[in-house]
Design an enzyme around this catalytic site. Structure first.
Site, short mmCIF file in Angstrom:
data_model
loop_
_atom_site.label_atom_id
_atom_site.label_comp_id
_atom_site.label_asym_id
_atom_site.label_seq_id
_atom_site.Cartn_x
_atom_site.Cartn_y
_atom_site.Cartn_z
N ASP A 310 -0.02 3.96 7.62
CA ASP A 310 -0.08 4.91 6.51
C ASP A 310 1.17 5.76 6.56
O ASP A 310 1.35 6.58 7.47
CB ASP A 310 -1.35 5.78 6.61
CG ASP A 310 -1.61 6.59 5.34
OD1 ASP A 310 -0.66 6.80 4.56
OD2 ASP A 310 -2.76 7.00 5.14
N ARG A 312 2.21 7.85 4.14
CA ARG A 312 2.17 8.91 3.14
C ARG A 312 2.42 10.29 3.77
O ARG A 312 2.18 10.51 4.94
CB ARG A 312 0.81 8.92 2.42
CG ARG A 312 0.60 7.73 1.52
CD ARG A 312 -0.79 7.70 0.95
NE ARG A 312 -1.80 7.46 1.98
CZ ARG A 312 -3.10 7.35 1.73
NH1 ARG A 312 -3.54 7.46 0.48
NH2 ARG A 312 -3.96 7.14 2.71
#
Length: 394
Positions: A310, A312
């Protein structure tokens, strides 16, 4: 793919519409500009009131909004037909009416990131020392096909070249950077970029703003409870091309549905961040899809492409929420680890509650199911620590 629609269906004028492909369905109801949310949000005054308050139009100024409904449009069949929120009365047994369970305010779980047992996950995300600088450069009213309206805010920033968005439900939620006066601008300039109070109408000449502060007495007061907030990362495949590999489109729909419910008096904000594929971009995401077809799950595919599981970041979301004047929020998420990331390096935004995200398909009330999305959700639970309780009814 969702179930096929009937060969024909009555349109807005009662006539049968042409047969559509299986993944399309006619909109279930025509846009209604007289819906309760639309009228209350416009805060219209009647014709007998003075015309000096240019933030509010006479009724005749909105005649163009009362034109006959347009022909039914089409939308993906798995999009909940009540997105954004609508109200279906249900008898309570004592002669009064209330909304059905799915049309009431969702219940949240109190959280506190300042203590280890605060329900905020086990991860301690690496945060920027200071928040990015963001600026809202334009705001516009968006009337939706179901009669609800929202305000779309477009943000620029100093860390990337992307335009991120805030979708705002509620007139009391305003951007500090947008409302701030700019040198040399006229009242027309202010209204054009969305720094106005009330509603725009033909012939309006004043923004209703003075030195960055609303001057209209009809401005909606801010509620005491924190607003519902969804931090949503862009997903072209799930939101635009009807991908059944994820439920991103359904979660975006559900967030809008909850924030537009008449029972929601606190308003709502969807922070829409342009970080496709958990931050790896659309091209790499499509490569990851091919690796998934070769047997990898979503986490393994990212790692095989030499990306984090991930990638982000949520600093922009924190900065945008601060600009929108929200020091405390209720966060709509199944990821407890996202709470600390959204709060920022110095808890510039404090998450008071975590509200579970439960799309309608998990409740058996529409939506879609597929082998791919089932595997996607399983990976979220097993490898990413998400709390996905399909049996939870809020």
């Amino acid at each position: 793919m969702p179930a096929s629609t009937p060969p024909t269906q009555a349109g807005a004028d009662g006539a049968a519409t042409a047969s559509l492909p299986s993944f399309y369905s006619p909109r279930t109801a025509a846009a209604d500009t007289n819906a309760p949310n639309e009228v209350s949000n416009l805060s219209l005054q009647n014709d007998t009131q003075p015309q000096t308050n240019t933030s509010q139009p006479p009724k005749s100024a909105l005649a163009h909004l009362a034109e006959p409904a347009l022909p039914s449009l089409v939308s993906p069949a798995f999009t909940p037909p009540v997105t954004p929120g609508t109200f279906t009365p249900v008898s309570s047994g004592d002669g009064t009416q209330e909304g059905s369970p799915r049309e009431r305010e969702p219940r949240g779980v109190p959280v506190d990131s300042s203590v280890d047992s605060g329900g905020c996950g086990t991860k301690r995300p690496r945060l920027l020392e200071t928040l990015p600088h963001v600026e809202c450069i334009v705001r516009a009213r968006i009337p939706t096909v179901n009669g609800t309206q929202m305000f779309l805010h477009l943000y620029t920033n100093n860390v990337d070249n992307k335009e991120h968005l805030a979708i705002v439900f509620g007139e009391h939620i305003r951007s500090k950077s947008l409302d701030a006066p700019r040198p040399g601008e006229t009242e027309r300039d202010r209204m054009t970029r969305g720094a106005y109070t009330g509603v725009l109408f033909p012939g309006r000449t004043e923004s209703g703003m003075l030195a960055g502060t609303p001057t209209s007495s009809t401005e909606v007061p801010a509620p005491t409870q924190a607003p519902l907030v969804r931090v949503h990362s862009e997903c072209y495949t799930g939101e635009t091309v009807w991908s059944a590999r994820c439920d991103c489109g359904e979660q975006l729909d559900e967030a809008a549905r909850l924030m537009a419910l008449p029972s929601n008096k606190t308003g709502g904000i969807i922070i829409y961040l342009r970080q496709e594929g958990r931050g790896i971009g659309l091209g790499e995401k499509l490569k990851a899809y091919n690796l998934q077809d070769l047997g990898s799950d979503t986490v393994e595919a990212n790692l095989l492409l030499r990306h984090p599981a991930d990638a982000r970041s949520y600093g922009l979301a924190t900065a945008m929420l601060a600009d929108l004047g929200q020091p405390a929020i209720r966060l709509l998420t199944n990821n407890p680890d996202k709470i600390r990331a959204v709060e920022g390096p110095n808890r510039e935004v404090v998450v008071k509650e975590r509200v579970p995200m439960v799309p309608l398909s998990w409740r058996g009330e529409g939506g879609f199911r597929s082998r791919e999305v089932d595997g996607y959700l399983s990976t979220k639970i097993q490898k990413m620590g998400h709390l996905l309780d399909s049996g939870t009814l809020l």
